[in-house]
Design a protein around this motif. Structure first.
Motif, mmCIF file in Angstrom:
data_model
loop_
_atom_site.group_PDB
_atom_site.id
_atom_site.type_symbol
_atom_site.label_atom_id
_atom_site.label_comp_id
_atom_site.label_asym_id
_atom_site.label_seq_id
_atom_site.Cartn_x
_atom_site.Cartn_y
_atom_site.Cartn_z
ATOM 1 N N ILE A 85 32.757 -33.946 57.587
ATOM 2 C CA ILE A 85 31.896 -32.881 57.056
ATOM 3 C C ILE A 85 32.679 -31.586 56.844
ATOM 4 O O ILE A 85 33.778 -31.420 57.345
ATOM 5 N N SER A 86 32.065 -30.694 56.078
ATOM 6 C CA SER A 86 32.610 -29.344 55.932
ATOM 7 C C SER A 86 31.599 -28.360 56.512
ATOM 8 O O SER A 86 30.389 -28.563 56.440
ATOM 9 N N VAL A 87 32.134 -27.281 57.099
ATOM 10 C CA VAL A 87 31.315 -26.323 57.843
ATOM 11 C C VAL A 87 31.646 -24.904 57.383
ATOM 12 O O VAL A 87 32.808 -24.564 57.180
ATOM 13 N N LEU A 88 30.607 -24.091 57.241
ATOM 14 C CA LEU A 88 30.759 -22.659 56.982
ATOM 15 C C LEU A 88 30.226 -21.930 58.207
ATOM 16 O O LEU A 88 29.061 -22.096 58.576
ATOM 17 N N ASP A 89 31.094 -21.168 58.870
ATOM 18 C CA ASP A 89 30.717 -20.408 60.070
ATOM 19 C C ASP A 89 30.681 -18.932 59.705
ATOM 20 O O ASP A 89 31.725 -18.299 59.525
ATOM 21 N N LEU A 90 29.463 -18.395 59.573
ATOM 22 C CA LEU A 90 29.276 -16.990 59.213
ATOM 23 C C LEU A 90 29.192 -16.143 60.478
ATOM 24 O O LEU A 90 28.587 -16.560 61.464
ATOM 25 N N PHE A 91 29.753 -14.941 60.433
ATOM 26 C CA PHE A 91 29.834 -14.070 61.610
ATOM 27 C C PHE A 91 30.578 -14.838 62.713
ATOM 28 O O PHE A 91 30.086 -15.001 63.823
ATOM 29 N N PHE A 114 22.740 -9.829 67.142
ATOM 30 C CA PHE A 114 21.340 -9.942 67.568
ATOM 31 C C PHE A 114 20.497 -8.743 67.147
ATOM 32 O O PHE A 114 19.293 -8.853 67.003
ATOM 33 N N GLU A 115 21.145 -7.589 66.949
ATOM 34 C CA GLU A 115 20.356 -6.401 66.584
ATOM 35 C C GLU A 115 20.074 -6.322 65.075
ATOM 36 O O GLU A 115 19.425 -5.396 64.606
ATOM 37 N N MET A 116 20.537 -7.304 64.305
ATOM 38 C CA MET A 116 20.300 -7.289 62.861
ATOM 39 C C MET A 116 18.784 -7.350 62.581
ATOM 40 O O MET A 116 18.054 -8.062 63.252
ATOM 41 N N HIS A 149 16.301 -12.879 56.666
ATOM 42 C CA HIS A 149 15.671 -13.539 55.521
ATOM 43 C C HIS A 149 16.565 -13.465 54.283
ATOM 44 O O HIS A 149 16.650 -14.424 53.515
ATOM 45 N N GLU A 150 17.246 -12.354 54.120
ATOM 46 C CA GLU A 150 18.190 -12.229 52.998
ATOM 47 C C GLU A 150 19.323 -13.256 53.137
ATOM 48 O O GLU A 150 19.703 -13.925 52.178
ATOM 49 N N LEU A 151 19.839 -13.383 54.344
ATOM 50 C CA LEU A 151 20.909 -14.338 54.616
ATOM 51 C C LEU A 151 20.450 -15.770 54.301
ATOM 52 O O LEU A 151 21.147 -16.531 53.628
ATOM 53 N N ILE A 152 19.263 -16.129 54.779
ATOM 54 C CA ILE A 152 18.726 -17.474 54.541
ATOM 55 C C ILE A 152 18.595 -17.716 53.042
ATOM 56 O O ILE A 152 18.995 -18.769 52.528
ATOM 57 N N GLN A 172 17.859 -14.185 68.559
ATOM 58 C CA GLN A 172 17.113 -13.931 69.795
ATOM 59 C C GLN A 172 15.843 -14.767 69.781
ATOM 60 O O GLN A 172 15.186 -14.906 68.748
ATOM 61 N N SER A 173 15.486 -15.283 70.943
ATOM 62 C CA SER A 173 14.336 -16.196 71.024
ATOM 63 C C SER A 173 13.009 -15.547 70.629
ATOM 64 O O SER A 173 12.100 -16.238 70.193
ATOM 65 N N ARG A 174 12.908 -14.233 70.728
ATOM 66 C CA ARG A 174 11.620 -13.605 70.389
ATOM 67 C C ARG A 174 11.355 -13.601 68.876
ATOM 68 O O ARG A 174 10.228 -13.398 68.439
#
Length: 192
Positions: free
Chosen positions: A46-52, A125-127, A133-136, A156-158
């Motif tokens: 597989i190929s993977v893109l790891d953002l941040f 986490f503070e984003m 939603h923009e990222l998605i 974050q889980s919340r």
């Protein structure tokens, strides 16, 4: 400090300089995530893109497990330097391509150029929620995911997601992983 959990470099501890402001994914959460992913994907094909990508906790876990095509996007020059030197030290330079840049700008610049089975995002986490939603949208509407691909967002889980491509969330204490499926051909043709 974090450790690689499995694969060629199992139990290898990786320590970043103390002045780095990073939050590597916990071993517990990482182990659970890779258990889910390895039930679906053959890591060696597989190929993977790891953002941040930070200091590479997820990148090097994929590489240790045999993934040969990982693109790691990280904005902080100290972190990208650390990623490159660690990849070299672990003999992973041919597997890992470190790209310095803001994840959002990178996604806009390389639209429709390459698709991946797994896109992983561990944004700060503070984003703000709207940035998530923009990222998605950037990932899903620009063919970054192959047909059998998955977008995994660590957050974050919340935070809860309401999105047509949302599959599920797995919670591990304060950290959750939300999974999103790729767009179908019909969805790709819609306006964002």
């Amino acid at each position: 400090m974090y450790r690689i959990i499995s694969g060629r470099w199992k139990a290898k501890k990786i320590a970043a300089p103390k002045n780095f402001d990073v939050r590597p994914t916990t071993d517990f959460a990482k182990e659970a995530l890779f258990s889910i992913l390895e039930n679906t994907y053959d890591m060696q094909s597989i190929s993977v893109l790891d953002l941040f990508a930070g200091i590479g906790s997820i990148t090097f876990e994929f590489a240790s497990r045999g993934c040969k095509d990982i693109v790691s996007v990280e904005m902080n020059p100290k972190h990208t330097s650390f990623l490159n030197s660690t990849a070299s030290e672990l003999d992973m330079s041919s597997q890992v391509s470190v790209q310095r840049g803001d994840a959002f700008d990178w996604l806009k610049k390389f639209r429709n150029k390459k698709s991946f089975e797994i896109v992983f995002s561990d944004a700060p986490f503070e984003m703000e929620e709207k940035k998530y939603h923009e990222l998605i949208s950037l990932v899903l509407h620009n063919k970054y995911l192959k047909e059998n691909g998955v977008l995994v967002v660590e957050h974050q889980s919340r935070m809860k997601f309401d999105h047509p491509n949302f599959l599920e969330t797995r919670k591990y204490g304060n950290v959750s992983f939300s999974f999103f499926k790729p767009n179908t051909v019909e969805t790709d043709n819609q306006e964002i």
